[in-house]
Design a protein around this motif. Sequence first.
Motif, PDB file in Angstrom:
ATOM      1  N   THR A 258      18.533 -19.779   0.875  1.00 44.78           N
ATOM      2  CA  THR A 258      20.236 -19.062   0.809  1.00 44.78           C
ATOM      3  C   THR A 258      20.964 -20.094  -0.320  1.00 44.78           C
ATOM      4  N   ILE A 259      20.861 -21.617   0.029  1.00 39.76           N
ATOM      5  CA  ILE A 259      22.078 -22.435  -0.255  1.00 39.76           C
ATOM      6  C   ILE A 259      21.108 -22.606  -1.735  1.00 39.76           C
ATOM      7  N   GLU A 260      19.278 -23.149  -1.218  1.00 39.62           N
ATOM      8  CA  GLU A 260      19.359 -23.031  -3.002  1.00 39.62           C
ATOM      9  C   GLU A 260      20.132 -21.826  -3.987  1.00 39.62           C
ATOM     10  N   LEU A 261      20.019 -20.719  -3.292  1.00 36.57           N
ATOM     11  CA  LEU A 261      20.320 -19.964  -4.822  1.00 36.57           C
ATOM     12  C   LEU A 261      21.924 -19.740  -4.476  1.00 36.57           C
ATOM     13  N   GLU A 262      22.606 -20.439  -3.577  1.00 37.23           N
ATOM     14  CA  GLU A 262      24.133 -20.246  -3.463  1.00 37.23           C
ATOM     15  C   GLU A 262      24.453 -21.969  -2.844  1.00 37.23           C
ATOM     16  N   PRO A 263      24.498 -22.398  -3.520  1.00 41.05           N
ATOM     17  CA  PRO A 263      25.036 -24.152  -3.003  1.00 41.05           C
ATOM     18  C   PRO A 263      25.516 -23.803  -2.366  1.00 41.05           C
ATOM     19  N   GLU A 264      27.223 -22.458  -2.421  1.00 42.31           N
ATOM     20  CA  GLU A 264      28.712 -22.613  -1.579  1.00 42.31           C
ATOM     21  C   GLU A 264      28.013 -21.946  -0.112  1.00 42.31           C
ATOM     22  N   ASN A 265      27.487 -21.038  -0.438  1.00 42.68           N
ATOM     23  CA  ASN A 265      27.418 -20.412   1.142  1.00 42.68           C
ATOM     24  C   ASN A 265      27.875 -20.784   2.382  1.00 42.68           C
ATOM     25  N   VAL A 266      28.990 -20.711   2.505  1.00 39.80           N
ATOM     26  CA  VAL A 266      28.725 -21.680   3.966  1.00 39.80           C
ATOM     27  C   VAL A 266      28.434 -21.278   5.122  1.00 39.80           C
ATOM     28  N   GLU A 267      28.538 -20.015   4.971  1.00 43.39           N
ATOM     29  CA  GLU A 267      27.848 -19.331   6.840  1.00 43.39           C
ATOM     30  C   GLU A 267      26.232 -20.154   6.562  1.00 43.39           C
ATOM     31  N   ALA A 268      25.825 -20.103   5.059  1.00 47.95           N
ATOM     32  CA  ALA A 268      24.330 -20.419   5.612  1.00 47.95           C
ATOM     33  C   ALA A 268      24.301 -21.906   6.030  1.00 47.95           C
ATOM     34  N   TYR A 269      25.204 -23.189   6.063  1.00 43.06           N
ATOM     35  CA  TYR A 269      25.602 -24.308   6.436  1.00 43.06           C
ATOM     36  C   TYR A 269      26.322 -24.044   7.710  1.00 43.06           C
ATOM     37  N   VAL A 270      26.999 -23.494   7.988  1.00 45.46           N
ATOM     38  CA  VAL A 270      27.117 -23.486   9.570  1.00 45.46           C
ATOM     39  C   VAL A 270      26.234 -23.272  10.622  1.00 45.46           C
ATOM     40  N   ASN A 271      25.803 -21.895  10.173  1.00 44.83           N
ATOM     41  CA  ASN A 271      23.934 -21.218  10.872  1.00 44.83           C
ATOM     42  C   ASN A 271      23.103 -23.095  10.841  1.00 44.83           C
ATOM     43  N   ARG A 272      23.348 -22.995   9.959  1.00 47.86           N
ATOM     44  CA  ARG A 272      21.455 -23.865   9.251  1.00 47.86           C
ATOM     45  C   ARG A 272      22.486 -25.421  10.418  1.00 47.86           C
ATOM     46  N   ALA A 273      23.297 -25.569  10.624  1.00 45.09           N
ATOM     47  CA  ALA A 273      23.672 -26.511  11.058  1.00 45.09           C
ATOM     48  C   ALA A 273      23.863 -26.497  13.088  1.00 45.09           C
ATOM     49  N   ASN A 274      24.370 -25.315  13.410  1.00 42.62           N
ATOM     50  CA  ASN A 274      23.803 -25.227  14.974  1.00 42.62           C
ATOM     51  C   ASN A 274      22.310 -24.481  15.307  1.00 42.62           C
ATOM     52  N   LEU A 275      21.460 -24.796  13.894  1.00 44.37           N
ATOM     53  CA  LEU A 275      19.672 -25.025  14.353  1.00 44.37           C
ATOM     54  C   LEU A 275      19.266 -26.235  14.570  1.00 44.37           C
ATOM     55  N   TYR A 276      19.830 -26.971  13.353  1.00 41.27           N
ATOM     56  CA  TYR A 276      20.030 -28.332  13.758  1.00 41.27           C
ATOM     57  C   TYR A 276      20.328 -28.830  15.273  1.00 41.27           C
ATOM     58  N   ILE A 277      21.522 -28.411  15.903  1.00 43.29           N
ATOM     59  CA  ILE A 277      22.028 -28.479  16.770  1.00 43.29           C
ATOM     60  C   ILE A 277      21.608 -28.288  18.097  1.00 43.29           C
ATOM     61  N   ASP A 278      20.426 -27.262  17.773  1.00 38.83           N
ATOM     62  CA  ASP A 278      19.646 -27.075  18.830  1.00 38.83           C
ATOM     63  C   ASP A 278      18.066 -27.362  18.680  1.00 38.83           C
ATOM     64  N   THR A 279      17.762 -28.265  17.606  1.00 39.32           N
ATOM     65  CA  THR A 279      16.571 -28.658  17.867  1.00 39.32           C
ATOM     66  C   THR A 279      16.862 -30.390  17.514  1.00 39.32           C
ATOM     67  N   GLY A 280      18.589 -31.037  18.037  1.00 40.31           N
ATOM     68  CA  GLY A 280      18.667 -31.733  18.373  1.00 40.31           C
ATOM     69  C   GLY A 280      19.061 -33.514  16.910  1.00 40.31           C
TER      70      GLY A 280
ATOM     71  N   ALA B  71      21.416 -34.124  14.843  1.00 44.28           N
ATOM     72  CA  ALA B  71      23.375 -34.136  15.048  1.00 44.28           C
ATOM     73  C   ALA B  71      23.308 -34.350  13.944  1.00 44.28           C
ATOM     74  N   GLU B  72      23.078 -35.320  13.163  1.00 47.88           N
ATOM     75  CA  GLU B  72      23.439 -35.793  12.170  1.00 47.88           C
ATOM     76  C   GLU B  72      23.526 -34.970  10.624  1.00 47.88           C
ATOM     77  N   ASN B  73      22.040 -33.959  10.340  1.00 50.84           N
ATOM     78  CA  ASN B  73      22.228 -33.428   9.316  1.00 50.84           C
ATOM     79  C   ASN B  73      23.180 -32.294   9.994  1.00 50.84           C
ATOM     80  N   ALA B  74      23.437 -31.896  11.070  1.00 48.79           N
ATOM     81  CA  ALA B  74      23.890 -30.806  11.402  1.00 48.79           C
ATOM     82  C   ALA B  74      25.974 -31.340  11.105  1.00 48.79           C
ATOM     83  N   LEU B  75      25.889 -32.844  10.962  1.00 44.02           N
ATOM     84  CA  LEU B  75      27.778 -32.923  10.703  1.00 44.02           C
ATOM     85  C   LEU B  75      27.325 -32.803   9.099  1.00 44.02           C
ATOM     86  N   HIS B  76      25.907 -32.990   8.797  1.00 40.02           N
ATOM     87  CA  HIS B  76      26.641 -33.025   7.625  1.00 40.02           C
ATOM     88  C   HIS B  76      25.936 -31.924   6.323  1.00 40.02           C
ATOM     89  N   ASP B  77      26.017 -30.915   7.786  1.00 39.52           N
ATOM     90  CA  ASP B  77      26.028 -29.335   6.888  1.00 39.52           C
ATOM     91  C   ASP B  77      27.675 -28.496   7.332  1.00 39.52           C
TER      92      ASP B  77
END
Length: 222
Positions: free
Chosen positions: A28-50, A52-58
């Motif tokens: 999604t982000i590759e096709l639409e680099p400013e898709n904020v929902e994709a960033y937030v959802n991927r950040a939540n995924l990063y939270i669930d997988t421990g 934190a650094e990548n979650a904050l970045h997203d």
Amino acid sequence: MPEAYLNRGNIFYRQKDFEKARANYDETIELEPENVEAYVNRANLYIDTGDAENALHDFERAIKYRPDYSKAYLNRARLYFLLARHDDALADYNKALELDPDYDKAYINRALLHYDRKNYDAAIADCSKAVELNNKSLEAYLNRGLSYIQKEQFENAIHDFDRVLSQQNDHLDALLNRGVANSKNGKFAAAIDDYEAVLKLAPDNHQVKSYLEIARQRLNES
């Protein structure tokens, strides 16, 4: 096309297939680099997988592209809370509510932060606002009830747990904590009923067995 990948990622995320969910968020982000929902959802995924650094970045990228996206602040606050960065979490909850004053989930989550900091009056106020916005919110009633217990306002706590159980009569946390409130309020027979109801649903809960035995003893002594 980006929307299709985003929706598929959300499905995999709900199924806890994090590898496939991430692959679809990446696409999604590759096709639409400013898709904020994709960033937030991927950040939540990063939270669930421990991660934190990548979650904050997203979260930072989502906020960069859309500074008024309240969901980004709400979810980053959840991460800050997990990292014990409570001042940062509070600032983000406040920002989410500044952007969306009717965001009931933000009130509930901020109430949890207040509860953790033993600021029970503020927790009650936030849960009450959440109830005002959504009078079906089990979380709001449950968490307000817990705060009322800490304030020794047991009748108010029982009332809130009743509201939860009127919607979901097998809600374990509501049954357990109503039992606690009844016991602390000297209503041992009612507490026994609640603890027995919990044990029907969770028969191996040794803590509740202990609470039940104490309530029976107190009832016999009264």
